[in-house]
Design an enzyme around this catalytic site. Structure first.
Site, PDB file in Angstrom:
ATOM      1  N   THR A 132      52.255 -11.968  53.747  1.00 22.77           N
ATOM      2  CA  THR A 132      51.909 -11.096  52.971  1.00 22.77           C
ATOM      3  C   THR A 132      52.329  -8.955  53.418  1.00 22.77           C
ATOM      4  O   THR A 132      52.107  -8.878  54.218  1.00 22.77           O
ATOM      5  CB  THR A 132      50.195 -11.691  53.150  1.00 22.77           C
ATOM      6  N   HIS A 135      44.056 -21.810  65.944  1.00 24.02           N
ATOM      7  CA  HIS A 135      44.113 -21.886  68.052  1.00 24.02           C
ATOM      8  C   HIS A 135      43.245 -23.742  67.495  1.00 24.02           C
ATOM      9  O   HIS A 135      43.820 -23.906  68.633  1.00 24.02           O
ATOM     10  CB  HIS A 135      42.953 -20.971  68.024  1.00 24.02           C
TER      11      HIS A 135
END
Length: 406
Positions: free
Chosen positions: A325, A377
């Protein structure tokens, strides 16, 4: 012969849609494959075309009504032609009615389709200031949108709101409010973003890249590139190729999570976020590893045009393995992009800004860009995320690395 007009069969991920605009009204003639109605879903606007030459016989689902996949929304009479413009025949029989109609329009009673009236209300547009191009001077949704797009900048209009936001003319001392429902696309975006933040262990790591080498390469080869490929060489193609090579080295960044399973993809399908008036959409560059810089640039332009015209298909926006993006085109200096589930990482580009940098013990002005990698994560360790972003930085600062795979 009457046939049913049905809503398209939606993909499994789309439960229902909304009738956006009827481009043809009952009694109006249609040619085969001519657009007759738009169906808006959570992701795209689907078009329904006439199955043959004929006439719209009946509209069973009006603009704004909710429809399910394959549901009947109207009836079509194949082969009928003489009933194409009944309003015109009425005009010929009673031409005197035209004057009252003009007077009604002049007195503030413009004829609007339901979708046009909704759009006009959301943007505080006076219907009488919009020139209607529909039958009998009817103001269509497209007429209102065109009026909004072409509204002159300057004076009060200079403070125009962002795309998708209702416009409110405020007098001094007033505190107005206006409540409008979310569009399906905006509601879908909101749901996905909240879900991404609630379900993923999302972190962001940052780095910066010297864009000088890429800018110098573009400057040196731009004319030859345009002459050879018919399109300009931009920054996004370099970032896409660098990300593709980095994804090969760090498979976890190219993976996705499905329940308790980790799904590793042996290909790179990179989504490129595109901003439209309706909201952010993410069309996907399939098999980016097999694409050259020119192929990437052409596909991005194609997707950008389709997105602006509302022509992106669901197949264009599903199945990506990684997303890029670019907030820099709006002036963003640094930000933390949100994951695009079920992907496990997203790369954020930002504004190129000249800054003083220490180079070989001396201060030099360099065109720098901050990079941000948000990652899940649960799937990706911090070490992998940092190394992935450093790999992209190194390839951009020395573009030969992309070709040599080093």
């Amino acid at each position: 012969m009457s046939t049913e007009i049905k809503a398209p069969v939606f993909p499994e991920s789309v439960a229902e849609g909304t009738v956006a605009t009827w481009h043809k009204q009952p009694g109006e003639a249609c040619s085969r494959d001519e657009l007759i109605v738009d169906i808006e879903t959570d992701k795209v606007v689907l078009e329904v075309v006439a199955p043959a030459d004929g006439v719209i016989e009946e509209v069973m689902k009006g603009e704004g009504d909710t429809v399910e996949s394959g549901e009947v929304i109207g009836k079509f009479k194949e082969g009928a032609a003489g009933e194409s413009k009944p309003a015109e025949s009425k005009k010929e029989e009673a031409p005197k009615e035209e004057a009252p109609k003009e007077e009604a329009a002049a007195s503030g009673d413009a004829i609007l389709s339901p979708a046009a009236r909704k759009l006009a209300d959301e943007n505080n547009v006076d219907p009488n200031s919009v020139k209607g191009t529909g039958k009998d001077g009817r103001v269509t949704k497209e007429d209102v949108q065109s009026h909004i797009d072409n509204k002159p900048a300057g004076g009060a209009a200079a403070a125009a709101p962002a795309a998708g936001m209702p416009e409110v003319n405020v007098a001094s001392g007033e505190r107005p409010e206006k409540r409008v429902p979310m569009t399906r696309l905006r509601a879908s975006i909101a749901k996905r973003l909240v879900n991404a933040q609630q379900s993923a262990a999302m972190l962001t790591t940052f780095n910066e890249v010297n864009m000088g080498p890429i800018m110098e390469m573009r400057k040196q080869y731009q004319d030859s590139f345009v002459k050879r490929h018919g399109i300009k060489l931009g920054f996004m193609s370099f970032f896409t190729k660098a990300a593709t090579e980095a994804l090969k080295r760090f498979p976890a960044v190219n993976a996705s999570i499905d329940g308790n399973d980790m799904v590793y993809h042996g290909y790179q399908d990179i989504g490129v976020a595109v901003s439209t008036d309706r909201g952010l959409v993410v069309p996907v560059l399939r098999d980016s590893d097999a694409m050259g810089l020119a192929d990437i640039e052409k596909k991005i332009v194609e997707y950008g045009t389709k997105a602006k015209d509302g022509k992106l298909g669901i197949e264009d926006m599903t199945g990506g393995t990684f997303t890029i993006t670019n907030g820099g085109i709006f002036g963003s200096l640094i930000s933390t992009p949100i994951l695009n589930p079920p992907q496990t990482a997203i790369l954020g580009m930002h504004k190129i800004q000249e800054r003083p940098m220490a180079v070989n013990g001396k201060v030099e002005i360099q065109p720098m860009m901050y990079l941000a990698l948000s990652y899940d994560h649960r799937m990706i360790d911090g070490k992998e995320a940092v190394q992935f972003l450093v790999a992209i930085k190194e390839m951009l600062e020395d573009p030969a690395r992309i070709l040599l795979d080093v």
